[in-house]
Design a protein around this motif. Structure first.
Motif, PDB file in Angstrom:
ATOM      1  N   VAL A 128       0.847  -1.192   0.000  1.00 31.15           N
ATOM      2  CA  VAL A 128       0.000   0.000   0.000  1.00 31.15           C
ATOM      3  C   VAL A 128       0.884   1.244   0.000  1.00 31.15           C
ATOM      4  O   VAL A 128       1.831   1.351   0.783  1.00 31.15           O
ATOM      5  CB  VAL A 128      -0.946   0.003   1.231  1.00 31.15           C
ATOM      6  N   VAL A 129       0.597   2.156  -0.916  1.00 29.34           N
ATOM      7  CA  VAL A 129       1.358   3.402  -1.013  1.00 29.34           C
ATOM      8  C   VAL A 129       0.949   4.319   0.138  1.00 29.34           C
ATOM      9  O   VAL A 129      -0.231   4.636   0.301  1.00 29.34           O
ATOM     10  CB  VAL A 129       1.083   4.089  -2.374  1.00 29.34           C
ATOM     11  N   VAL A 130       1.925   4.707   0.934  1.00 26.19           N
ATOM     12  CA  VAL A 130       1.630   5.570   2.082  1.00 26.19           C
ATOM     13  C   VAL A 130       2.012   7.016   1.743  1.00 26.19           C
ATOM     14  O   VAL A 130       3.172   7.317   1.450  1.00 26.19           O
ATOM     15  CB  VAL A 130       2.391   5.101   3.345  1.00 26.19           C
ATOM     16  N   ILE A 131       1.002   7.874   1.777  1.00 30.73           N
ATOM     17  CA  ILE A 131       1.189   9.296   1.487  1.00 30.73           C
ATOM     18  C   ILE A 131       0.971  10.059   2.797  1.00 30.73           C
ATOM     19  O   ILE A 131      -0.053   9.869   3.455  1.00 30.73           O
ATOM     20  CB  ILE A 131       0.181   9.766   0.425  1.00 30.73           C
ATOM     21  N   THR A 132       1.925  10.872   3.169  1.00 30.87           N
ATOM     22  CA  THR A 132       1.809  11.551   4.459  1.00 30.87           C
ATOM     23  C   THR A 132       1.597  13.053   4.279  1.00 30.87           C
ATOM     24  O   THR A 132       2.124  13.666   3.354  1.00 30.87           O
ATOM     25  CB  THR A 132       3.079  11.324   5.299  1.00 30.87           C
ATOM     26  N   ASP A 133       0.818  13.613   5.197  1.00 33.62           N
ATOM     27  CA  ASP A 133       0.521  15.037   5.165  1.00 33.62           C
ATOM     28  C   ASP A 133       1.698  15.817   5.743  1.00 33.62           C
ATOM     29  O   ASP A 133       2.234  15.452   6.788  1.00 33.62           O
ATOM     30  CB  ASP A 133      -0.731  15.273   6.019  1.00 33.62           C
ATOM     31  N   VAL A 134       2.100  16.865   5.034  1.00 33.93           N
ATOM     32  CA  VAL A 134       3.158  17.731   5.558  1.00 33.93           C
ATOM     33  C   VAL A 134       2.556  19.120   5.779  1.00 33.93           C
ATOM     34  O   VAL A 134       2.299  19.849   4.827  1.00 33.93           O
ATOM     35  CB  VAL A 134       4.358  17.819   4.592  1.00 33.93           C
ATOM     36  N   ALA A 135       2.282  19.420   7.038  1.00 32.38           N
ATOM     37  CA  ALA A 135       1.727  20.728   7.425  1.00 32.38           C
ATOM     38  C   ALA A 135       1.757  20.790   8.934  1.00 32.38           C
ATOM     39  O   ALA A 135       1.759  19.750   9.604  1.00 32.38           O
ATOM     40  CB  ALA A 135       0.294  20.900   6.925  1.00 32.38           C
ATOM     41  N   LEU A 136       1.764  21.987   9.474  1.00 35.71           N
ATOM     42  CA  LEU A 136       1.904  22.113  10.931  1.00 35.71           C
ATOM     43  C   LEU A 136       0.598  21.965  11.701  1.00 35.71           C
ATOM     44  O   LEU A 136       0.616  21.714  12.906  1.00 35.71           O
ATOM     45  CB  LEU A 136       2.521  23.477  11.278  1.00 35.71           C
ATOM     46  N   ASP A 137      -0.543  22.151  11.042  1.00 34.43           N
ATOM     47  CA  ASP A 137      -1.787  22.301  11.820  1.00 34.43           C
ATOM     48  C   ASP A 137      -2.095  21.208  12.853  1.00 34.43           C
ATOM     49  O   ASP A 137      -2.518  21.537  13.947  1.00 34.43           O
ATOM     50  CB  ASP A 137      -2.993  22.618  10.925  1.00 34.43           C
ATOM     51  N   PRO A 138      -1.856  19.920  12.569  1.00 35.25           N
ATOM     52  CA  PRO A 138      -2.171  18.945  13.631  1.00 35.25           C
ATOM     53  C   PRO A 138      -1.200  19.037  14.818  1.00 35.25           C
ATOM     54  O   PRO A 138      -1.482  18.510  15.884  1.00 35.25           O
ATOM     55  CB  PRO A 138      -2.008  17.594  12.936  1.00 35.25           C
ATOM     56  N   PHE A 139      -0.073  19.699  14.614  1.00 34.11           N
ATOM     57  CA  PHE A 139       0.988  19.765  15.631  1.00 34.11           C
ATOM     58  C   PHE A 139       1.103  21.130  16.293  1.00 34.11           C
ATOM     59  O   PHE A 139       1.900  21.323  17.199  1.00 34.11           O
ATOM     60  CB  PHE A 139       2.342  19.443  14.978  1.00 34.11           C
ATOM     61  N   SER A 140       0.326  22.095  15.789  1.00 34.81           N
ATOM     62  CA  SER A 140       0.472  23.480  16.214  1.00 34.81           C
ATOM     63  C   SER A 140      -0.560  23.825  17.284  1.00 34.81           C
ATOM     64  O   SER A 140      -1.757  23.547  17.109  1.00 34.81           O
ATOM     65  CB  SER A 140       0.286  24.393  15.000  1.00 34.81           C
ATOM     66  N   ASP A 141      -0.122  24.446  18.370  1.00 31.48           N
ATOM     67  CA  ASP A 141      -1.079  24.840  19.408  1.00 31.48           C
ATOM     68  C   ASP A 141      -1.965  26.003  18.933  1.00 31.48           C
ATOM     69  O   ASP A 141      -2.908  26.385  19.601  1.00 31.48           O
ATOM     70  CB  ASP A 141      -0.371  25.150  20.745  1.00 31.48           C
ATOM     71  N   GLN A 142      -1.644  26.547  17.754  1.00 31.58           N
ATOM     72  CA  GLN A 142      -2.464  27.609  17.168  1.00 31.58           C
ATOM     73  C   GLN A 142      -3.411  27.088  16.090  1.00 31.58           C
ATOM     74  O   GLN A 142      -4.257  27.831  15.596  1.00 31.58           O
ATOM     75  CB  GLN A 142      -1.564  28.681  16.536  1.00 31.58           C
ATOM     76  N   GLY A 143      -3.255  25.823  15.706  1.00 29.00           N
ATOM     77  CA  GLY A 143      -4.117  25.254  14.672  1.00 29.00           C
ATOM     78  C   GLY A 143      -3.875  25.827  13.288  1.00 29.00           C
ATOM     79  O   GLY A 143      -4.702  25.666  12.391  1.00 29.00           O
TER      80      GLY A 143
END
Ligand code: PBG
Length: 340
Positions: A128-143
């Motif tokens: 299965v091809v795994v594609i990952t999201d690159v962005a701060l929002d899930p990790f950012s206390d500011q969303g």
């Protein structure tokens, strides 16, 4: 047939029409022969939400039938999807608030939730091809998708530095493709360079190139508890009124090294999908986003529409517009429908 209709029909004269498009619609076999756009199971990318814990799946209230899975149950879901013929998943993490901070440091923790999940999927269902999201929002206390300055500005270049670390750590964990969804300027080039320097020359980039500031993302932000704590995303995501600007974004991402480009959302942006298709030879993906999913589910729950038919018609319209790939929460449902 009423007798008056029968006598009317007897007296009728055939129109002399050389062209009768209805000839090709007479029966199912003919219709299939002239069908232009096709939706295949190979076109589907299944977005999945992963969360910490064990043996739990929690339904997203605004996305009936979609869940946040703990890793063990996520693996079962990926296996099931693979058995249905789905070849690719897009992974999104839902983190506890305690793991979030101003610069998203958890995003490049080699033992973070995303990294552990990638490794586990690659061990269990390697094809299965795994594609990952690159962005701060899930990790950012500011969303937000970027680092927020003291004055509330979303900082571009500082954010790109973190995105590179995040992408490299996902590649190190085994991601096949990384998918920057943040819309910072220059991130594709920086990530390409970062991946290459770290030896991941074969890890691809699916660029969220034309990503609009859209109210259609509401249910997704519920799923991840990732709604911005202040303001909106309009200084980085695109204005819904613009399509020429989409071409600028696409052009830059391609120059910087994108392997595939994306238009997001899909349904209200079919014209943009078509435009992008006409302006690149790269594969074009469309994201059938959470709000599009929620609208169909809600109307179907009320019994107002036929869900399977609406889903097939909607996704086929994206193919007709020119999408090669579709990210959709309906992926399993469509795969099941197509297998009938
Ligand atoms: C954030 C991200 C979003 C989605 C995917 N990645 C939301 C946002 O930009 O606020 C939305 C997906 C969906 O609505 O289904 N990087």
């Amino acid at each position: 047939m009423t007798s008056s209709l029968q006598s009317d029909l007897k007296t009728h004269q055939a129109l002399s029409l050389p062209r009768r498009p209805r000839r090709l619609r007479r029966n199912a076999a003919l219709r299939k022969m002239v069908q232009e756009a096709h939706l295949h199971v190979e076109d589907l990318i299944y977005p999945l939400f992963v969360t910490e814990g064990e043996n739990t799946r929690v339904e997203v209230p605004s996305m009936p039938g979609s869940y946040r899975y703990t890793l063990d149950l996520l693996l079962a879901e990926v296996k099931e999807a693979a058995q249905l013929g789905i070849r690719a998943i897009a992974l999104f993490p839902a983190l506890p608030e305690a793991k979030k901070d101003a610069t998203g440091t958890e995003s490049y923790n080699p033992n973070g939730l995303v990294q552990r999940t990638i490794r586990a999927i690659k061990e269990t269902v390697p094809d299965v091809v795994v594609i990952t999201d690159v962005a701060l929002d899930p990790f950012s206390d500011q969303g937000h998708d970027g680092i927020v300055s003291e004055t509330g500005e979303i900082l571009n270049d500082e954010t790109v530095e973190v995105l590179v670390k995040m992408a490299v750590s996902q590649a190190a964990a085994g991601a096949d493709m990384v998918a920057p969804s943040d819309m910072m300027d220059g991130r594709i080039g920086a990530i390409r360079e970062g991946l290459d320097n770290a030896g991941y020359t074969n890890v691809g980039i699916l660029a969220y190139s034309a990503k609009y500031a859209s109210a259609y993302y509401g249910p997704f932000r519920d799923a991840l508890d990732s709604a911005p704590k202040f303001g909106d995303k309009k200084t980085y995501q695109m204005d819904a009124a613009n399509s020429r600007e989409a071409l600028t974004e696409i052009e830059l991402d391609i120059q910087e090294g994108a392997d595939m480009v994306m238009v997001k959302p899909a349904l209200a942006y079919l014209d943009v999908i078509q435009l992008v298709r006409q302006n690149t030879n790269l594969p074009v993906a469309a994201y059938n986003v959470s709000g599009e999913y929620a609208m169909i589910k809600a109307a179907a729950e009320k019994g107002w529409i036929d869900e399977d038919k609406i889903v097939m018609e909607t996704l086929t319209s994206m193919k007709r517009a020119g999408a090669d790939l579709i990210l959709t929460y309906f992926a399993k449902q469509v795969a099941q429908f197509l297998a009938k």
